[in-house]
Design an enzyme around this catalytic site. Structure first.
Site, mmCIF file in Angstrom:
data_model
loop_
_atom_site.group_PDB
_atom_site.id
_atom_site.type_symbol
_atom_site.label_atom_id
_atom_site.label_comp_id
_atom_site.label_asym_id
_atom_site.label_seq_id
_atom_site.Cartn_x
_atom_site.Cartn_y
_atom_site.Cartn_z
ATOM 1 N N ASN A 101 -2.204 -0.011 6.808
ATOM 2 C CA ASN A 101 -1.670 -1.263 7.352
ATOM 3 C C ASN A 101 -0.727 -1.998 6.383
ATOM 4 O O ASN A 101 -0.661 -3.212 6.367
ATOM 5 C CB ASN A 101 -2.810 -2.161 7.853
ATOM 6 C CG ASN A 101 -3.740 -2.589 6.738
ATOM 7 O OD1 ASN A 101 -3.598 -2.145 5.606
ATOM 8 N ND2 ASN A 101 -4.690 -3.460 7.054
ATOM 9 N N THR A 121 -5.683 -7.416 10.549
ATOM 10 C CA THR A 121 -5.911 -6.113 9.897
ATOM 11 C C THR A 121 -5.422 -4.964 10.765
ATOM 12 O O THR A 121 -4.781 -4.032 10.287
ATOM 13 C CB THR A 121 -7.430 -5.933 9.633
ATOM 14 O OG1 THR A 121 -7.880 -7.051 8.853
ATOM 15 C CG2 THR A 121 -7.704 -4.649 8.883
ATOM 16 N N ARG A 163 2.491 -6.584 9.405
ATOM 17 C CA ARG A 163 1.715 -5.444 9.909
ATOM 18 C C ARG A 163 2.132 -5.058 11.325
ATOM 19 O O ARG A 163 2.225 -3.869 11.649
ATOM 20 C CB ARG A 163 0.224 -5.774 9.844
ATOM 21 C CG ARG A 163 -0.332 -5.695 8.414
ATOM 22 C CD ARG A 163 -1.715 -6.269 8.349
ATOM 23 N NE ARG A 163 -2.408 -5.977 7.098
ATOM 24 C CZ ARG A 163 -3.489 -6.642 6.699
ATOM 25 N NH1 ARG A 163 -3.991 -7.616 7.456
ATOM 26 N NH2 ARG A 163 -4.079 -6.337 5.558
ATOM 27 N N LYS A 172 0.826 -1.209 0.000
ATOM 28 C CA LYS A 172 0.000 0.000 0.000
ATOM 29 C C LYS A 172 0.865 1.266 0.000
ATOM 30 O O LYS A 172 2.084 1.198 0.214
ATOM 31 C CB LYS A 172 -0.929 -0.036 1.220
ATOM 32 C CG LYS A 172 -1.915 -1.212 1.195
ATOM 33 C CD LYS A 172 -2.915 -1.119 2.341
ATOM 34 C CE LYS A 172 -3.891 -2.280 2.318
ATOM 35 N NZ LYS A 172 -4.969 -2.128 3.317
ATOM 36 N N TYR A 196 -12.253 -2.095 -3.997
ATOM 37 C CA TYR A 196 -12.799 -2.327 -2.651
ATOM 38 C C TYR A 196 -14.327 -2.209 -2.617
ATOM 39 O O TYR A 196 -14.896 -1.935 -1.554
ATOM 40 C CB TYR A 196 -12.183 -1.336 -1.663
ATOM 41 C CG TYR A 196 -10.776 -1.702 -1.211
ATOM 42 C CD1 TYR A 196 -10.546 -2.841 -0.440
ATOM 43 C CD2 TYR A 196 -9.681 -0.906 -1.527
ATOM 44 C CE1 TYR A 196 -9.268 -3.177 -0.003
ATOM 45 C CE2 TYR A 196 -8.400 -1.234 -1.094
ATOM 46 C CZ TYR A 196 -8.209 -2.370 -0.332
ATOM 47 O OH TYR A 196 -6.947 -2.696 0.103
ATOM 48 N N PHE A 254 -15.738 3.190 6.804
ATOM 49 C CA PHE A 254 -14.351 3.558 6.492
ATOM 50 C C PHE A 254 -14.054 3.595 4.991
ATOM 51 O O PHE A 254 -12.912 3.798 4.594
ATOM 52 C CB PHE A 254 -13.378 2.615 7.204
ATOM 53 C CG PHE A 254 -13.570 1.148 6.868
ATOM 54 C CD1 PHE A 254 -13.050 0.598 5.708
ATOM 55 C CD2 PHE A 254 -14.273 0.324 7.746
ATOM 56 C CE1 PHE A 254 -13.230 -0.743 5.404
ATOM 57 C CE2 PHE A 254 -14.458 -1.031 7.450
ATOM 58 C CZ PHE A 254 -13.934 -1.554 6.271
ATOM 59 N N HIS A 273 -2.123 -5.453 1.600
ATOM 60 C CA HIS A 273 -3.408 -6.139 1.430
ATOM 61 C C HIS A 273 -3.152 -7.588 1.040
ATOM 62 O O HIS A 273 -2.190 -7.885 0.336
ATOM 63 C CB HIS A 273 -4.223 -5.467 0.312
ATOM 64 C CG HIS A 273 -5.383 -6.289 -0.166
ATOM 65 N ND1 HIS A 273 -6.592 -6.319 0.487
ATOM 66 C CD2 HIS A 273 -5.506 -7.147 -1.209
ATOM 67 C CE1 HIS A 273 -7.406 -7.149 -0.145
ATOM 68 N NE2 HIS A 273 -6.776 -7.667 -1.182
ATOM 69 N N GLU A 289 -9.029 -10.836 -7.850
ATOM 70 C CA GLU A 289 -8.265 -9.624 -7.541
ATOM 71 C C GLU A 289 -6.975 -9.562 -8.366
ATOM 72 O O GLU A 289 -6.556 -8.484 -8.778
ATOM 73 C CB GLU A 289 -7.941 -9.585 -6.043
ATOM 74 C CG GLU A 289 -9.175 -9.370 -5.180
ATOM 75 C CD GLU A 289 -8.848 -9.297 -3.697
ATOM 76 O OE1 GLU A 289 -7.664 -9.478 -3.317
ATOM 77 O OE2 GLU A 289 -9.780 -9.055 -2.912
HETATM 78 P P1 CMP Z 1 -7.380 -4.782 3.420
HETATM 79 O O1 CMP Z 1 -6.859 -6.147 3.670
HETATM 80 O O2 CMP Z 1 -6.730 -4.003 2.322
HETATM 81 O O3 CMP Z 1 -8.961 -4.862 3.141
HETATM 82 C C1 CMP Z 1 -9.862 -3.829 3.467
HETATM 83 C C2 CMP Z 1 -9.206 -2.712 4.201
HETATM 84 O O4 CMP Z 1 -10.069 -1.842 4.868
HETATM 85 C C3 CMP Z 1 -8.340 -3.284 5.289
HETATM 86 O O5 CMP Z 1 -7.218 -3.940 4.754
HETATM 87 C C4 CMP Z 1 -8.065 -2.064 6.147
HETATM 88 O O6 CMP Z 1 -6.916 -1.350 5.716
HETATM 89 C C5 CMP Z 1 -9.295 -1.224 5.892
HETATM 90 N N1 CMP Z 1 -10.089 -1.155 7.124
HETATM 91 C C6 CMP Z 1 -10.740 -2.162 7.715
HETATM 92 N N2 CMP Z 1 -11.355 -1.718 8.844
HETATM 93 C C7 CMP Z 1 -11.073 -0.395 8.935
HETATM 94 C C8 CMP Z 1 -11.427 0.619 9.860
HETATM 95 N N3 CMP Z 1 -12.194 0.357 10.921
HETATM 96 N N4 CMP Z 1 -10.951 1.864 9.644
HETATM 97 C C9 CMP Z 1 -10.189 2.146 8.557
HETATM 98 N N5 CMP Z 1 -9.822 1.207 7.646
HETATM 99 C C10 CMP Z 1 -10.262 -0.046 7.825
#
Ligand code: CMP
Length: 143
Positions: free
Chosen positions: A114, A93, A104, A11, A51, A59, A117, A128
């Site tokens: 984070n 996550t 992470r 990311k 997404y 979010f 992905h 994907e």
């Molecule tokens: P990812 O694995 O890329 O898939 C969806 C993303 O949404 C996840 O990682 C997080 O980076 C993001 N995400 C999930 N929950 C939250 C949250 N509560 N606030 C902000 N970002 C979020």
């Protein structure tokens, strides 16, 4: 067990922190084969499309703004049990809940930013991967 594909995305925070090499090193050390890789800038619309499953979440705006805030690096990875093993490698996550030694936990600032992905199922691993790479750009003779 059959080979499985998963899509990783390094990311924008990973790119900004100069962690591309370190994260790919950990991925390869864990036994994943890189089948496709590039660096791109996602538009807001690209991020919203990728997404879209999260479009009703609170979010969603923050997530798509962040993912289009700078270059990222999508990578198609292959391995037996790739989806589950990759999720173990990167950790939960929320980095505060991620196990010690995960990507992470070691590098991410928060749940939104984070570092990486990973696909959540074998079916999504294929879908994907093809969001970023047409099948002709995914090599079969690496590693
Ligand atoms: P990812 O694995 O890329 O898939 C969806 C993303 O949404 C996840 O990682 C997080 O980076 C993001 N995400 C999930 N929950 C939250 C949250 N509560 N606030 C902000 N970002 C979020």
């Amino acid at each position: 067990m059959a080979l499985e594909r998963t899509l990783a995305i390094l990311k924008p925070d990973c790119v900004r922190k100069n962690l591309i090499g370190e994260v790919i090193r950990r991925i390869q050390e864990a036994g994943f084969t890189v089948r496709a890789l590039k660096m791109i800038n996602l538009s807001r619309v690209d991020a919203e499309g990728f997404y879209s499953v999260h479009r009703d979440r609170p979010f969603f705006g923050e997530l798509t703004e962040f993912m289009s805030s700078g270059p990222c690096v999508p990578i198609v990875l292959e391995k037996e049990n790739a989806v589950a093993d990759f999720r173990t490698l990167i950790g939960a996550t929320d980095p505060a809940e991620a196990d010690a030694g995960t990507i992470r936990r070691d590098f991410a600032d928060n749940k939104g930013q984070n570092i990486v992905h990973g696909s959540d199922s074998a079916q999504n691993g294929r879908l994907e991967s093809n969001y970023y790479f047409p099948e002709v750009e995914i090599v079969s003779n690496a590693g």
